[in-house]
Scaffold this active site. Structure first.
Site, PDB file in Angstrom:
ATOM      1  N   GLY A 212       0.781  -1.236   0.000  1.00 47.47           N
ATOM      2  CA  GLY A 212       0.000   0.000   0.000  1.00 47.47           C
ATOM      3  C   GLY A 212       0.811   1.284   0.000  1.00 47.47           C
ATOM      4  N   ASP A 213       2.112   1.199   0.334  1.00 52.17           N
ATOM      5  CA  ASP A 213       2.969   2.386   0.362  1.00 52.17           C
ATOM      6  C   ASP A 213       4.381   1.956  -0.036  1.00 52.17           C
ATOM      7  OD1 ASP A 213       3.775   4.997   0.706  1.00 52.17           O
ATOM      8  OD2 ASP A 213       3.774   4.945   2.886  1.00 52.17           O
ATOM      9  N   LEU A 214       4.473   1.319  -1.203  1.00 51.87           N
ATOM     10  CA  LEU A 214       5.673   0.567  -1.564  1.00 51.87           C
ATOM     11  C   LEU A 214       6.657   1.429  -2.353  1.00 51.87           C
ATOM     12  CD1 LEU A 214       6.999  -2.151  -1.245  1.00 51.87           C
ATOM     13  CD2 LEU A 214       5.917  -2.894  -3.364  1.00 51.87           C
ATOM     14  N   ASN A 218      10.474   1.981   2.279  1.00 51.39           N
ATOM     15  CA  ASN A 218       9.727   0.993   3.050  1.00 51.39           C
ATOM     16  C   ASN A 218      10.162  -0.435   2.745  1.00 51.39           C
ATOM     17  OD1 ASN A 218       8.270   2.848   4.510  1.00 51.39           O
ATOM     18  ND2 ASN A 218       6.551   2.883   3.078  1.00 51.39           N
TER      19      ASN A 218
END
Length: 306
Positions: A212-214, A218
């Site tokens: 979702g926030d790649l 991260n």
């Protein structure tokens, strides 16, 4: 929801005693850099254990329960590594209350020779995992709880249609928050884009659990020189969302994309949908950081309905 979540404690002392025994003590606390939402610390215990602790205001404990939900869901698939979760908690403290998340401390290692190819194959396996094993029966898209994208709330109401989910719970809330940046002409284009989203996006063949926030910040190199995912904003959606974001801020090496496409072939015309998925992330940056991101947002809107 079939995932077992870790324990939650009402003080840091209670957590440490419960997990490491009555004689446990913190022998060293190191303030760590990185991240702009939470404070981060490395804790060394007299047991020889090393712990990574995130802390925030007590009122923001939802940040950590949301992060744990995402990490737990990814871990449940047994496809790609995440840091081992120890617990969450809140603590009134001596001066001010705070919330915390404890994770096993990850010692960074040098990436192995096929780091990117292995990472790609493991991410592809995550995206191909049967999400019904996570979510059980019910609508395919969304998640078992709401979470955050950066510091902003992210609604994950379960929905039957991926396109409807992306319109109603991704683009629309961000456009609403950013409304003051737009001219009347911009708003006409935005309405046209949202009303005709099914002309640009497709329903996935199979729903995917997303990080979702790649972006590169991260992903860390952990034990055995393999990639580990941190700081998720997870939900069930289209795998293209994760892949698109890897390309937003510089991209990953070509060997990553080649290995991913071999393990999980892309549906035709992915490149035509990529910018629309990244519009969500750019809108979020616009709402978080201001007008620096307005130009890229308007450019993507014009790309589809200009």
């Amino acid at each position: 929801m079939k995932i077992n979540l870790p324990p939650h404690y009402t003080s840091l002392a209670q957590a440490l005693v419960s997990l490491f025994g009555n004689s446990v003590a913190i022998t060293q606390t190191d303030r760590l850099s990185g991240g702009d939402i939470n404070k981060a610390y490395g804790l060394t215990l007299n047991t020889g254990d090393h712990i990574f602790m995130k802390a925030n205001a007590k009122a923001n404990s939802d940040f950590f329960t949301a992060e744990v939900a995402g990490l737990s869901a990814i871990e449940f698939t047994n496809t790609i590594k995440t840091p081992q979760i120890i617990c969450t908690g809140t603590d009134d403290g001596e001066d001010v209350g705070y919330s915390f998340l404890l994770l096993k401390f990850i010692k960074s290692e040098n990436p192995k020779e096929d780091y990117w190819e292995t990472f790609a194959r493991e991410l592809a396996a995550l995206h191909k995992y049967d999400t019904k094993k996570i979510m059980g029966s019910g609508p395919d898209f969304g998640f078992f709880q709401d979470n955050f994208i950066g510091s902003r709330p992210q609604k994950n109401t379960r929905t039957e249609s991926w396109i409807s989910f992306f319109r109603d719970f991704r683009l629309m809330p961000q456009f609403k928050s950013a409304d003051s940046y737009f001219t009347p002409e911009d708003r006409i284009k935005i309405t046209k884009l949202l009303d005709n989203l099914d002309e640009f996006l497709i329903e996935p063949k199979n729903p995917s659990l997303l990080h979702g926030d790649l972006w590169s910040g991260n992903v860390i190199c952990g034990p055995e020189g393999k990639a580990m995912l941190i700081d998720p904003a997870s939900y069930i959606g289209h795998a293209e969302v994760d892949l698109a974001m890897t390309e937003l801020f510089g991209g990953f090496p070509e060997e990553f994309y080649s290995a991913y496409k071999e393990a999980n072939p892309l549906e035709p015309d992915y490149e035509n949908r990529r910018d629309l998925y990244n519009l969500y992330q750019l809108l979020n940056h616009l709402n978080l950081f201001g007008p620096t991101y307005l130009g890229p947002v308007l450019s993507i809107i014009d790309e589809y309905v200009g």
